[in-house]
Design a protein around this motif. Structure first.
Motif, PDB file in Angstrom:
ATOM      1  N   ALA A  32      38.602  42.506  48.075  1.00 38.83           N
ATOM      2  CA  ALA A  32      37.499  42.068  48.927  1.00 38.83           C
ATOM      3  C   ALA A  32      37.993  41.112  50.011  1.00 38.83           C
ATOM      4  N   VAL A  33      38.927  40.235  49.634  1.00 41.88           N
ATOM      5  CA  VAL A  33      39.484  39.312  50.624  1.00 41.88           C
ATOM      6  C   VAL A  33      40.165  40.088  51.744  1.00 41.88           C
ATOM      7  N   GLY A  49      31.062  38.602  51.633  1.00 43.73           N
ATOM      8  CA  GLY A  49      30.801  37.835  50.427  1.00 43.73           C
ATOM      9  C   GLY A  49      30.986  38.657  49.175  1.00 43.73           C
ATOM     10  N   ILE A  50      31.369  37.994  48.084  1.00 43.19           N
ATOM     11  CA  ILE A  50      31.425  38.624  46.765  1.00 43.19           C
ATOM     12  C   ILE A  50      31.233  37.537  45.724  1.00 43.19           C
ATOM     13  N   VAL A  51      30.330  37.748  44.793  1.00 45.88           N
ATOM     14  CA  VAL A  51      30.074  36.802  43.713  1.00 45.88           C
ATOM     15  C   VAL A  51      29.856  37.570  42.419  1.00 45.88           C
ATOM     16  N   SER A  90      39.947  48.419  41.872  1.00 45.05           N
ATOM     17  CA  SER A  90      39.697  48.041  43.262  1.00 45.05           C
ATOM     18  C   SER A  90      39.460  49.280  44.128  1.00 45.05           C
ATOM     19  N   THR A  91      40.047  50.417  43.737  1.00 44.32           N
ATOM     20  CA  THR A  91      39.778  51.671  44.445  1.00 44.32           C
ATOM     21  C   THR A  91      38.323  52.084  44.254  1.00 44.32           C
ATOM     22  N   ASP A  92      37.830  51.956  43.016  1.00 41.47           N
ATOM     23  CA  ASP A  92      36.427  52.271  42.735  1.00 41.47           C
ATOM     24  C   ASP A  92      35.503  51.363  43.547  1.00 41.47           C
TER      25      ASP A  92
END
Length: 245
Positions: A32-33, A49-51, A90-92
């Motif tokens: 995500a970064v 954003g990701i939480v 992370s691919t998913d």
């Protein structure tokens, strides 16, 4: 929405083990970064954003361009376990974002999307390409302590790639010492388990073993016409699949 914690607080939910989910989330967070920059061009979507809302769920937020002057936000909700009960990759995660963008293209009014079914991508060929490149693209500076020793074992590095046909990947491999580039046609990875159509889980390892002391005769037998981006080219697709003598 439940109180979110980027660090992953929330009630543990049994299987898979919490530390397994934590590791999966960390990899997704790293991805995500990377995607905080526009996905392709300045007017492309980007992650803003990701939480993590619970042990098994997280929320990603996309900034999506509506025009040259305006953007909207799209919330994409994920479950950390896929259809088979194992953690998503992370691919998913990227597949889920892509599905969300496709839904937004069909209905520009949506602001919230539930990423269902990730872990079983609609385009397995794309996943195969990703897995093959992941196997080939090893950065010694990031993965090992003794770079010189690494280069003795792996005298080549991935300098480019092109998907050239059904199940085939042309990898451009450059020698650290001479700077010469060769192209090698290889089979793509077969499945999501990151196994490939060779005896080893690392195509780079297989190719490096072949080329460590120059071009062996049985590789030279498969030389094909070089393209403008390499000095020499070899079609090892059938050889790696065990279909060539």
């Amino acid at each position: 929405m439940a109180a979110a914690s980027p660090g992953g607080s929330g009630a543990a939910q049994g299987h898979p083990a919490r530390h397994v989910l934590d590791g999966a989330y960390r990899q997704i967070l790293d991805r995500a970064v990377q995607l905080t920059a526009p996905l392709q061009f300045k007017r492309s979507p980007s992650v803003i954003g990701i939480v993590r809302s619970s042990a098994d769920r997280f929320l990603a937020v996309l900034s999506v361009p509506l025009s040259a002057q305006s953007r909207s936000t799209l919330s994409v909700r994920f479950q950390l376990t896929g259809n088979d009960g194992s953690p998503i990759s992370s691919t998913d995660f990227v597949v889920g974002l892509d599905n969300a963008l496709a839904a937004l293209a069909n209905d520009p009014s949506i602001t919230d999307f539930e990423a269902r079914g990730v872990g079983s991508p609609d385009d397995p060929a794309s996943t195969s390409l990703f897995l093959s490149l992941a196997s080939l693209n090893i950065d010694p500076a990031a993965s090992v302590h003794d770079v010189q020793k690494f280069r003795q074992v792996f005298p080549i590095f991935l300098s480019g790639f092109m998907k050239t046909g059904n199940g085939k990947l042309r990898a451009y491999l450059t020698y650290y010492e001479s700077g010469d580039t060769i192209a090698v046609d290889l089979p793509l990875a077969e499945d999501d388990a990151a196994s490939v159509s060779t005896a080893s889980a690392s195509i780079l390892g297989e190719v490096a073993a072949l080329l460590r002391s120059g071009i062996p005769e049985h590789v030279a037998d498969h030389e094909v016409e070089a393209d403008p981006y390499c000095n020499r080219a070899f079609d090892l697709f059938a050889w790696f699949l065990g279909e060539a003598g």
